[in-house]
Scaffold this motif. Structure first.
Motif, PDB file in Angstrom:
ATOM      1  N   HIS A 100      11.685   3.373  -0.645  1.00 57.15           N
ATOM      2  CA  HIS A 100      11.700   1.910  -0.655  1.00 57.15           C
ATOM      3  C   HIS A 100      10.766   1.392   0.435  1.00 57.15           C
ATOM      4  O   HIS A 100      10.668   1.996   1.501  1.00 57.15           O
ATOM      5  CB  HIS A 100      13.105   1.351  -0.402  1.00 57.15           C
ATOM      6  N   ALA A 101      10.108   0.280   0.177  1.00 58.98           N
ATOM      7  CA  ALA A 101       9.264  -0.373   1.183  1.00 58.98           C
ATOM      8  C   ALA A 101       9.635  -1.851   1.221  1.00 58.98           C
ATOM      9  O   ALA A 101       9.744  -2.498   0.173  1.00 58.98           O
ATOM     10  CB  ALA A 101       7.787  -0.193   0.849  1.00 58.98           C
ATOM     11  N   VAL A 102       9.846  -2.371   2.429  1.00 53.61           N
ATOM     12  CA  VAL A 102      10.330  -3.742   2.578  1.00 53.61           C
ATOM     13  C   VAL A 102       9.463  -4.506   3.577  1.00 53.61           C
ATOM     14  O   VAL A 102       9.185  -4.013   4.670  1.00 53.61           O
ATOM     15  CB  VAL A 102      11.798  -3.774   3.061  1.00 53.61           C
ATOM     16  N   GLN A 103       9.048  -5.728   3.171  1.00 46.83           N
ATOM     17  CA  GLN A 103       8.311  -6.598   4.081  1.00 46.83           C
ATOM     18  C   GLN A 103       9.329  -7.474   4.812  1.00 46.83           C
ATOM     19  O   GLN A 103      10.057  -8.258   4.196  1.00 46.83           O
ATOM     20  CB  GLN A 103       7.329  -7.460   3.281  1.00 46.83           C
ATOM     21  N   MET A 104       9.428  -7.295   6.135  1.00 46.81           N
ATOM     22  CA  MET A 104      10.409  -8.040   6.911  1.00 46.81           C
ATOM     23  C   MET A 104      10.092  -7.949   8.395  1.00 46.81           C
ATOM     24  O   MET A 104       9.282  -7.151   8.838  1.00 46.81           O
ATOM     25  CB  MET A 104      11.824  -7.488   6.672  1.00 46.81           C
ATOM     26  N   GLU A 119       0.817  -1.220   0.000  1.00 49.91           N
ATOM     27  CA  GLU A 119       0.000   0.000   0.000  1.00 49.91           C
ATOM     28  C   GLU A 119       0.845   1.263   0.000  1.00 49.91           C
ATOM     29  O   GLU A 119       0.460   2.277  -0.575  1.00 49.91           O
ATOM     30  CB  GLU A 119      -0.936   0.013   1.223  1.00 49.91           C
ATOM     31  N   ILE A 120       2.001   1.208   0.657  1.00 49.95           N
ATOM     32  CA  ILE A 120       2.815   2.422   0.791  1.00 49.95           C
ATOM     33  C   ILE A 120       3.949   2.500  -0.232  1.00 49.95           C
ATOM     34  O   ILE A 120       4.615   3.532  -0.364  1.00 49.95           O
ATOM     35  CB  ILE A 120       3.390   2.537   2.220  1.00 49.95           C
ATOM     36  N   SER A 121       4.159   1.433  -0.988  1.00 54.26           N
ATOM     37  CA  SER A 121       5.348   1.346  -1.856  1.00 54.26           C
ATOM     38  C   SER A 121       5.480   2.487  -2.861  1.00 54.26           C
ATOM     39  O   SER A 121       6.599   2.882  -3.211  1.00 54.26           O
ATOM     40  CB  SER A 121       5.360   0.003  -2.592  1.00 54.26           C
TER      41      SER A 121
END
Length: 223
Positions: free
Chosen positions: A48-52, A41-43
């Motif tokens: 940069h947006a990272v799922q971690m 949603e924020i990318s």
């Protein structure tokens, strides 16, 4: 004004709003969350947006978090993750860490482990600090870095029953309203059409220079 790098951990409403606004102000923003949907949603609104998992020290190292000027930890749902992320960032040598707390005990723990600034909305909301010497309308002032800050200001009379678009805070003063508080309710990322009422509290983000000019304007109007 030099370009800075901000790390935002936790993409709830508060974290997302801060991330988007800082990016709009022309700075690099790395946004992190466990929830892949929030990251997606924020990318488009950050660098940069990272799922971690923000409690994984090895991954944080690979992201080069020590290069960031400010880290903001806004994990609200899991106290343990909030504390662990803050502790790891401190141990890795992040320059300045702001952490959001859910209660007084949480705030004390975050301070003990090295958070440079702890934000506790439930406590700070009604507290007039520092900048209320400039104007009785200034409720709180939170430094994000040497250059950028968040200001909480009680709506002045000339704003009553006008929209954000009509009062032109961004256009006239170069600062962004990221939330409007009305009693116990908080409107995160308000639209330009949202109406300001008496006793509303506006949460604005901007450069220290622009916020100081804005405060001076408010002070003059209150004389």
């Amino acid at each position: 004004m030099s370009k800075k790098q901000f790390l935002i951990i936790g993409l709830g409403r508060f974290g997302s709003s801060i991330a988007k606004t800082i990016y709009e102000l022309g700075h690099d923003v790395l946004a992190i969350d466990k929830d892949e949907e929030k990251v997606q949603e924020i990318s488009d609104y950050v660098t940069h947006a990272v799922q971690m998992d923000s409690t994984d020290e090895s991954i944080l190292k690979t992201l080069g978090v020590t290069n960031f000027d400010v880290a903001v930890v806004t994990i609200g749902s899991n106290l343990q993750d909030s504390v662990m992320a803050t502790l790891i960032l401190k141990e890795l040598g992040v320059k300045y860490i702001i952490a959001k707390a859910n209660n007084e005990l949480h705030a004390k723990v975050l301070t003990k482990i090295g958070a440079d600034k702890v934000v506790l909305p439930e406590r700070d909301m009604g507290t007039r600090v520092a900048h209320n010497l400039v104007s009785s309308n200034i409720l709180d002032y939170i430094e994000l870095s040497e250059e950028y800050s968040i200001l909480e200001i009680e709506a002045i009379k000339e704003w009553f029953n006008k929209s954000l678009k009509e009062i032109e805070i961004r256009k006239k003063h170069g600062i962004n309203v990221v939330a409007i508080k009305r009693g116990e309710k908080v409107n995160i990322s308000p639209s330009a059409e949202d109406i300001i009422k008496e006793n509303d509290v506006l949460v604005a983000l901007g450069s220290a220079k622009d916020l100081n000019k804005f405060e001076s304007m408010i002070s003059r109007k209150n004389k």
